[in-house]
Design a protein around this motif. Structure first.
Motif, PDB file in Angstrom:
ATOM      1  N   LYS A   1      90.288  44.289  62.645  1.00 11.24           N
ATOM      2  CA  LYS A   1      90.024  44.197  64.090  1.00 11.24           C
ATOM      3  C   LYS A   1      89.679  42.775  64.528  1.00 11.24           C
ATOM      4  N   ASP A   2      89.158  41.972  63.619  1.00 15.71           N
ATOM      5  CA  ASP A   2      88.759  40.605  63.970  1.00 15.71           C
ATOM      6  C   ASP A   2      89.851  39.578  63.684  1.00 15.71           C
TER       7      ASP A   2
ATOM      8  N   LEU B   1      94.163  40.310  63.245  1.00 17.77           N
ATOM      9  CA  LEU B   1      95.320  40.686  64.076  1.00 17.77           C
ATOM     10  C   LEU B   1      95.029  41.872  64.982  1.00 17.77           C
ATOM     11  N   GLY B   2      93.958  42.602  64.683  1.00 14.54           N
ATOM     12  CA  GLY B   2      93.550  43.696  65.557  1.00 14.54           C
ATOM     13  C   GLY B   2      94.419  44.936  65.490  1.00 14.54           C
ATOM     14  N   LYS B   3      95.247  45.080  64.447  1.00 17.23           N
ATOM     15  CA  LYS B   3      96.055  46.288  64.319  1.00 17.23           C
ATOM     16  C   LYS B   3      95.204  47.480  63.896  1.00 17.23           C
ATOM     17  N   ALA B   4      94.072  47.196  63.272  1.00 17.55           N
ATOM     18  CA  ALA B   4      93.072  48.229  62.981  1.00 17.55           C
ATOM     19  C   ALA B   4      91.945  48.077  63.991  1.00 17.55           C
ATOM     20  N   ASP B   5      91.367  49.194  64.398  1.00 18.58           N
ATOM     21  CA  ASP B   5      90.259  49.118  65.351  1.00 18.58           C
ATOM     22  C   ASP B   5      88.913  49.209  64.637  1.00 18.58           C
TER      23      ASP B   5
ATOM     24  N   GLN C   1      86.725  36.115  55.882  1.00 12.12           N
ATOM     25  CA  GLN C   1      86.315  34.891  56.574  1.00 12.12           C
ATOM     26  C   GLN C   1      87.396  33.814  56.473  1.00 12.12           C
ATOM     27  N   VAL C   2      88.050  33.721  55.303  1.00  4.45           N
ATOM     28  CA  VAL C   2      89.139  32.753  55.132  1.00  4.45           C
ATOM     29  C   VAL C   2      90.296  33.105  56.065  1.00  4.45           C
ATOM     30  N   LEU C   3      90.654  34.382  56.120  1.00  2.00           N
ATOM     31  CA  LEU C   3      91.782  34.814  56.950  1.00  2.00           C
ATOM     32  C   LEU C   3      91.481  34.653  58.440  1.00  2.00           C
ATOM     33  N   MET C   4      90.224  34.803  58.829  1.00  2.00           N
ATOM     34  CA  MET C   4      89.864  34.619  60.237  1.00  2.00           C
ATOM     35  C   MET C   4      90.134  33.192  60.688  1.00  2.00           C
TER      36      MET C   4
END
Length: 311
Positions: free
Chosen positions: A79-80, A82-86, A300-303
């Motif tokens: 969710k934080d 790509l946001g495909k999961a809520d 955190q890395v992916l964000m």
């Protein structure tokens, strides 16, 4: 727990035949035995680049009777990010990591790509449209980073499973795919695919998971790693760190039973030898809490890569 009158549903969020499916089917009989012979039913639930099956696990009752297999690359759907999961995908109950395979780049043996230098050149050429296949998040992250950090440009086409992505390369529908090292034997045995890069900091001959592969396929000794080609390692280490998961909120006492059973499974010599013979290497693994901490760090890395992943 477990109640012998019940059965456990094991969700595999990809189709039959890929690496995640094969690893799951390899360990399930041993897990059943360690849990007193309880029946474990397999449910392949492909779709949405893993999200259908994972959402099914996430929303299930946290009672130990729904578990499944995890792909760390799907964190991009958080969710934080790509946001495909809520939901926060790091809140799954992580039970045990079972593999930690390096990644490989695969092309068609008689296709237009000769080696990774050629792939790199064509990926940078304005008059060549490079295409890659992926299933789930890990291979997509790899391909995105190859674009941004190595100056390539490829069209990324989704498929339902790892075996489908390799079949797409074999047919010539796409030019390359990134896959786990366990797929090396399947790829080379076909006689129609070849491996042109190992995304690792050690060559094949020094990689623990590749020892039998190098014996069976001596040509693997010549597969380069990024530093051999003057390339910096990709900034995100996307090893195929497959893990067994359960819904969030699994009670501590149930988690301990399942985790301890998986720890015994992963130390089983017969299973480990089976994995080596099948070129699907297992490892002694990592307990859930340690792996969960790694997933929080990876998130955190992916964000920080959110803008790149959204492109």
């Amino acid at each position: 727990y477990p109640d012998p009158s019940k059965s456990i549903e094991f969700v595999i969020p990809v189709g039959v035949g890929g690496g995640y499916d094969l690893y799951s089917r390899m360990i399930i009989p041993y897990l059943s035995k360690e849990l007193g012979g309880i029946k474990i039913r397999i449910k392949n639930e492909p779709g949405g680049a893993w999200m259908v099956g994972l959402s099914d696990i996430y929303k299930s009752k946290p009672d130990g009777y729904t578990i499944g297999i995890w792909n760390p690359g799907v964190l991009i759907n958080d969710k934080d990010i790509l946001g495909k999961a809520d939901y926060d995908m790091t809140t799954f109950t992580f039970l045990y990591r079972i593999t930690n395979e390096p990644r490989i780049v695969i092309v068609k043996k008689d296709g237009p790509i000769k080696d990774f230098k050629d792939l790199l050149a064509k990926g940078r050429a304005p008059d060549f449209k490079l295409r890659s296949s992926y299933a789930g998040g890990t291979a997509l992250v790899d391909a995105k980073l190859m674009d941004s950090e190595w100056g390539m440009d490829s069209e990324k086409i989704p498929y339902k499973s790892g075996s489908d992505t390799r079949m797409a390369v074999m047919r010539g529908d796409v030019h390359f795919c990134v896959s786990g090292l366990g797929a090396a034997s399947e790829s080379l045995s076909s006689g129609r695919l070849k491996i042109i890069l190992l995304l690792n900091d050690k060559p094949m001959a020094q990689t623990e998971e590749a020892k039998k592969l190098v014996v069976d396929f001596p040509e693997l000794k010549d597969v380069p790693i990024p530093s051999n080609l003057g390339l910096k390692p990709l900034s995100y280490d996307s090893k195929s760190a497959r893990a067994i998961i359960a819904p969030p909120g699994l009670p501590k006492e149930i988690k301990e039973v399942m985790e301890s059973a998986l720890e015994r499974v992963m130390k089983n010599k017969e299973l480990r030898e089976m994995g080596i013979k099948a070129d699907r290497p297992l490892c002694e693994g990592q307990r859930g809490d340690e792996y969960a901490e790694q997933m929080r760090k990876d998130k955190q890395v992916l964000m920080k890569m959110k803008d790149l992943l959204k492109e």
